[in-house]
Design a protein around this motif. Structure first.
Motif, PDB file in Angstrom:
ATOM      1  N   UNK A  80       0.957  -1.197   0.087  1.00  0.00           N
ATOM      2  CA  UNK A  80      -0.280   0.036   0.090  1.00  0.00           C
ATOM      3  C   UNK A  80       0.825   1.367   0.053  1.00  0.00           C
ATOM      4  N   UNK A  81       2.059   1.122   0.743  1.00  0.00           N
ATOM      5  CA  UNK A  81       2.938   2.294   0.811  1.00  0.00           C
ATOM      6  C   UNK A  81       3.715   2.523  -0.695  1.00  0.00           C
ATOM      7  N   UNK A  82       4.123   1.195  -1.266  1.00  0.00           N
ATOM      8  CA  UNK A  82       5.125   1.137  -2.330  1.00  0.00           C
ATOM      9  C   UNK A  82       4.235   1.473  -3.645  1.00  0.00           C
ATOM     10  N   UNK A  83       3.128   0.939  -3.865  1.00  0.00           N
ATOM     11  CA  UNK A  83       2.239   1.121  -5.053  1.00  0.00           C
ATOM     12  C   UNK A  83       2.732   2.557  -5.428  1.00  0.00           C
ATOM     13  N   UNK A  84       2.068   3.615  -4.670  1.00  0.00           N
ATOM     14  CA  UNK A  84       2.166   4.932  -4.912  1.00  0.00           C
ATOM     15  C   UNK A  84       3.446   5.565  -5.343  1.00  0.00           C
ATOM     16  N   UNK A  85       4.431   4.999  -4.530  1.00  0.00           N
ATOM     17  CA  UNK A  85       5.948   5.337  -4.704  1.00  0.00           C
ATOM     18  C   UNK A  85       6.342   4.817  -6.073  1.00  0.00           C
ATOM     19  N   UNK A  86       5.988   3.576  -6.425  1.00  0.00           N
ATOM     20  CA  UNK A  86       6.312   3.067  -7.503  1.00  0.00           C
ATOM     21  C   UNK A  86       5.760   3.871  -8.637  1.00  0.00           C
ATOM     22  N   UNK A  87       4.341   4.222  -8.774  1.00  0.00           N
ATOM     23  CA  UNK A  87       3.907   4.881  -9.540  1.00  0.00           C
ATOM     24  C   UNK A  87       4.451   6.144 -10.059  1.00  0.00           C
ATOM     25  N   UNK A  88       5.175   6.962  -8.881  1.00  0.00           N
ATOM     26  CA  UNK A  88       5.651   8.023  -9.119  1.00  0.00           C
ATOM     27  C   UNK A  88       6.928   7.600  -9.783  1.00  0.00           C
ATOM     28  N   UNK A  89       7.770   6.644  -9.273  1.00  0.00           N
ATOM     29  CA  UNK A  89       8.942   6.454  -9.848  1.00  0.00           C
ATOM     30  C   UNK A  89       9.113   5.989 -11.274  1.00  0.00           C
ATOM     31  N   UNK A  90       7.740   5.436 -11.944  1.00  0.00           N
ATOM     32  CA  UNK A  90       7.723   5.090 -13.106  1.00  0.00           C
ATOM     33  C   UNK A  90       7.610   6.171 -14.315  1.00  0.00           C
ATOM     34  N   UNK A  91       7.586   7.343 -13.563  1.00  0.00           N
ATOM     35  CA  UNK A  91       7.574   8.564 -14.446  1.00  0.00           C
ATOM     36  C   UNK A  91       9.163   9.068 -14.711  1.00  0.00           C
ATOM     37  N   UNK A  92       9.878   8.499 -13.918  1.00  0.00           N
ATOM     38  CA  UNK A  92      11.204   8.824 -13.937  1.00  0.00           C
ATOM     39  C   UNK A  92      12.077   7.830 -14.734  1.00  0.00           C
ATOM     40  N   UNK A  93      12.869   8.493 -15.770  1.00  0.00           N
ATOM     41  CA  UNK A  93      13.459   7.840 -16.762  1.00  0.00           C
ATOM     42  C   UNK A  93      15.147   8.390 -16.876  1.00  0.00           C
ATOM     43  N   UNK A  94      15.855   7.180 -16.343  1.00  0.00           N
ATOM     44  CA  UNK A  94      17.069   7.448 -16.344  1.00  0.00           C
ATOM     45  C   UNK A  94      17.946   7.166 -17.560  1.00  0.00           C
ATOM     46  N   UNK A  95      18.738   8.070 -18.175  1.00  0.00           N
ATOM     47  CA  UNK A  95      19.433   7.467 -19.332  1.00  0.00           C
ATOM     48  C   UNK A  95      20.776   6.836 -19.014  1.00  0.00           C
ATOM     49  N   UNK A 101      23.749   3.149 -25.843  1.00  0.00           N
ATOM     50  CA  UNK A 101      22.701   4.095 -25.103  1.00  0.00           C
ATOM     51  C   UNK A 101      21.582   3.537 -24.852  1.00  0.00           C
ATOM     52  N   UNK A 102      21.000   3.624 -23.436  1.00  0.00           N
ATOM     53  CA  UNK A 102      19.815   3.052 -23.140  1.00  0.00           C
ATOM     54  C   UNK A 102      19.193   3.850 -22.255  1.00  0.00           C
ATOM     55  N   UNK A 103      17.920   3.503 -21.638  1.00  0.00           N
ATOM     56  CA  UNK A 103      17.367   4.157 -20.501  1.00  0.00           C
ATOM     57  C   UNK A 103      16.809   2.880 -19.547  1.00  0.00           C
ATOM     58  N   UNK A 104      16.488   3.566 -18.339  1.00  0.00           N
ATOM     59  CA  UNK A 104      15.789   2.632 -17.412  1.00  0.00           C
ATOM     60  C   UNK A 104      14.673   3.360 -16.562  1.00  0.00           C
ATOM     61  N   UNK A 105      13.438   2.665 -16.215  1.00  0.00           N
ATOM     62  CA  UNK A 105      12.684   3.517 -15.754  1.00  0.00           C
ATOM     63  C   UNK A 105      12.958   3.433 -14.248  1.00  0.00           C
ATOM     64  N   UNK A 106      12.261   4.501 -13.303  1.00  0.00           N
ATOM     65  CA  UNK A 106      12.561   4.348 -11.752  1.00  0.00           C
ATOM     66  C   UNK A 106      11.992   3.006 -11.166  1.00  0.00           C
ATOM     67  N   UNK A 107      10.765   2.802 -11.560  1.00  0.00           N
ATOM     68  CA  UNK A 107       9.766   1.757 -10.865  1.00  0.00           C
ATOM     69  C   UNK A 107      10.854   0.324 -10.782  1.00  0.00           C
ATOM     70  N   UNK A 108      11.447   0.118 -12.043  1.00  0.00           N
ATOM     71  CA  UNK A 108      12.394  -1.224 -12.303  1.00  0.00           C
ATOM     72  C   UNK A 108      13.458  -1.100 -11.254  1.00  0.00           C
ATOM     73  N   UNK A 109      14.013   0.147 -11.104  1.00  0.00           N
ATOM     74  CA  UNK A 109      15.297   0.365 -10.166  1.00  0.00           C
ATOM     75  C   UNK A 109      14.789   0.021  -8.767  1.00  0.00           C
ATOM     76  N   UNK A 110      13.697   0.709  -8.618  1.00  0.00           N
ATOM     77  CA  UNK A 110      13.123   0.607  -7.044  1.00  0.00           C
ATOM     78  C   UNK A 110      12.878  -1.040  -6.800  1.00  0.00           C
ATOM     79  N   UNK A 111      12.127  -1.851  -7.625  1.00  0.00           N
ATOM     80  CA  UNK A 111      11.906  -3.210  -7.655  1.00  0.00           C
ATOM     81  C   UNK A 111      13.351  -4.001  -7.315  1.00  0.00           C
ATOM     82  N   UNK A 112      14.398  -3.522  -8.146  1.00  0.00           N
ATOM     83  CA  UNK A 112      15.781  -4.268  -8.194  1.00  0.00           C
ATOM     84  C   UNK A 112      16.474  -3.963  -6.916  1.00  0.00           C
TER      85      UNK A 112
END
Length: 451
Positions: A391-406, A415-426
């Motif tokens: 319940x706490x992490x779902x909204x955090x992951x939702x915000x992190x998903x909008x972050x795109x790291x090059x 050259x590649x990019x990775x989303x914040x929610x994937x970094x979060x789960x890793x």
């Protein structure tokens, strides 16, 4: 009879999580029906109510027994489902009879600007969702108790895996049935009515067939508890005992890691698939269904292996390590290769197969190391921790998903990019793996059973 018991508990868990994630694959349809409200917000409310109810399950089951609690909770869930459906079943019923056109003006009756025979107001949807969330822990926290009371020592991990992971079939149904039926307001209306009818059927079956305990204990450990007239302490006493027991915190961490990853992926399956190049709603629904079915299959297959070998630690570490690798394609894009839908879908299926079984395997492990502790209390603690973190992490992951790291943007080949929610789960997987490696506690229940 033990398989009938397992079947009803699994079915009730299935329907409860179907309700939780019923709009996960159709957020646009839900938000069109309820402007300003989100599917994610409704899921979060469900999870918070689930967390609060987890605190009551152990003492309720200890006082009234598994049979009465399961029946009462199935009724509570049915009431919640009908509140979510409202009177929307009436036009569906008239459609089946072929007389809706004869009562068209009656069907269009409005009260306070809303259709009387349509979807209920949003506050009523929320109340119904909270009632189902309140009932769900009585289906999700009791599988280890059911396994202990009804199944032999070489069947317990498998039976717990079926009951604990069968709710994933409910999420799969939410993806497929919701994605197919709920193509607009009328479709959403029919969809909620269908869930209410199925919940009613399951509740009636539970009242007719669900029993309390078998006449003969199925294992030496269960017989020993009965011969000693073992009485379960209050929940708060059990919790203190568990956290003072060496080895309990490791299975808890693994359980939380697993449920957090599966809930985050389930809640944002639409976004995960679209950014991987899968844009068709039906394809997204079937991909989500495959993910949830893979969780169930993984639980059964790996659960059987653990039943035979008792290799809780080795299997759990392997699953967490593989989840670290398999979660990467859900939000990682190599620019030169572009989007790879096939790789995404295959990774999604294997992620479900390996990360889902961590929950039932570590539920059984926690019961094993805390024997003769209260099985329901063990699972209540795990579900409380897992769903609170979700319940706490779902909204955090939702915000992190909008972050795109090059990554290496100036090197065209890499050259590649990775989303914040994937970094979060890793990060969750890495932290859990490091913490879990130090598990080294005796399996008390297995020793009592001579396994």
């Amino acid at each position: 009879q033990r398989w009938i018991q397992l079947g009803y508990l699994s079915t009730l868990a299935l329907i409860s999580d179907w309700v939780c994630f019923s709009t996960a694959s159709i957020p646009d349809v839900f938000e069109a029906a309820y402007p300003g409200k989100t599917s994610e917000g409704l899921i979060d409310k469900f999870l918070f109510m689930n967390v609060m109810s987890c605190l009551c399950v152990t003492d309720a089951v200890s006082r009234f027994g598994l049979q009465k609690c399961t029946k009462a909770s199935s009724l509570l869930m049915t009431v919640g489902c009908w509140l979510r459906s409202g009177l929307g079943i009436v036009p569906v019923f008239f459609d089946l009879l072929g007389i809706r056109e004869d009562y068209a003006s009656f069907m269009d009756t409005q009260v306070f600007g809303m259709r009387l025979f349509g979807l209920p107001p949003y506050p009523v949807i929320v109340i119904g969702t909270l009632l189902v969330g309140m009932a769900q822990p009585f289906f999700q926290c009791t599988p280890p108790l059911l396994s202990a009371q009804w199944f032999a020592s070489n069947e317990r991990a498998t039976s717990s895996a079926v009951a604990l992971n069968f709710n994933q079939v409910g999420i799969a149904a939410a993806f497929v049935v919701g994605g197919t039926m709920a193509d607009g307001y009328e479709g959403l209306n029919r969809y909620f009515a269908l869930i209410a009818v199925l919940s009613t059927i399951a509740s009636i079956g539970t009242f007719c067939h669900f029993q309390n305990v078998p006449p003969i204990p199925p294992s030496a450990s269960e017989l020993d508890k009965l011969q000693k007239c073992h009485q379960e302490p209050p929940f708060y006493v059990s919790v203190r005992t568990f956290f003072s027991t060496p080895g309990f915190s490791r299975p808890l961490a693994a359980f939380i890691c697993s449920i957090a990853i599966t809930n985050v992926v389930g809640a944002f399956i639409n976004e995960v698939m679209e950014r991987g190049g899968v844009n068709n709603r039906r394809a997204i629904a079937w991909a989500g269904c495959g993910f949830e079915i893979a969780i169930v299959l993984g639980g059964i297959i790996l659960g059987k292996y653990v039943d035979r070998t008792k290799e809780y630690k080795r299997v759990t570490l392997a699953c967490i390590a593989l989840s670290l690798v398999l979660v990467l394609p859900l939000g990682f894009t190599e620019h030169k290769l572009g989007k790879e839908p096939a790789l995404l879908v295959v990774s999604l299926f294997f992620l479900g197969f390996f990360v889902g079984p961590v929950q039932p395997i570590n539920a059984e492990l926690a019961v094993d190391v805390t024997y003769p502790g209260d099985e329901t209390a063990v699972e209540s603690v795990q579900q409380f921790g897992g769903n609170l973190c979700s319940a706490l992490l779902v909204p955090v992951a939702g915000r992190a998903a909008k972050l795109d790291y090059q990554i290496l943007p100036n090197v065209s080949l890499l050259a590649s990019d990775i989303r914040g929610d994937v970094i979060f789960m890793m990060a969750i997987s890495i932290a859990t793996y490091c913490f879990y490696r130090s598990f080294d506690s005796p399996l008390r229940r297995s020793m009592m059973d001579g396994d």
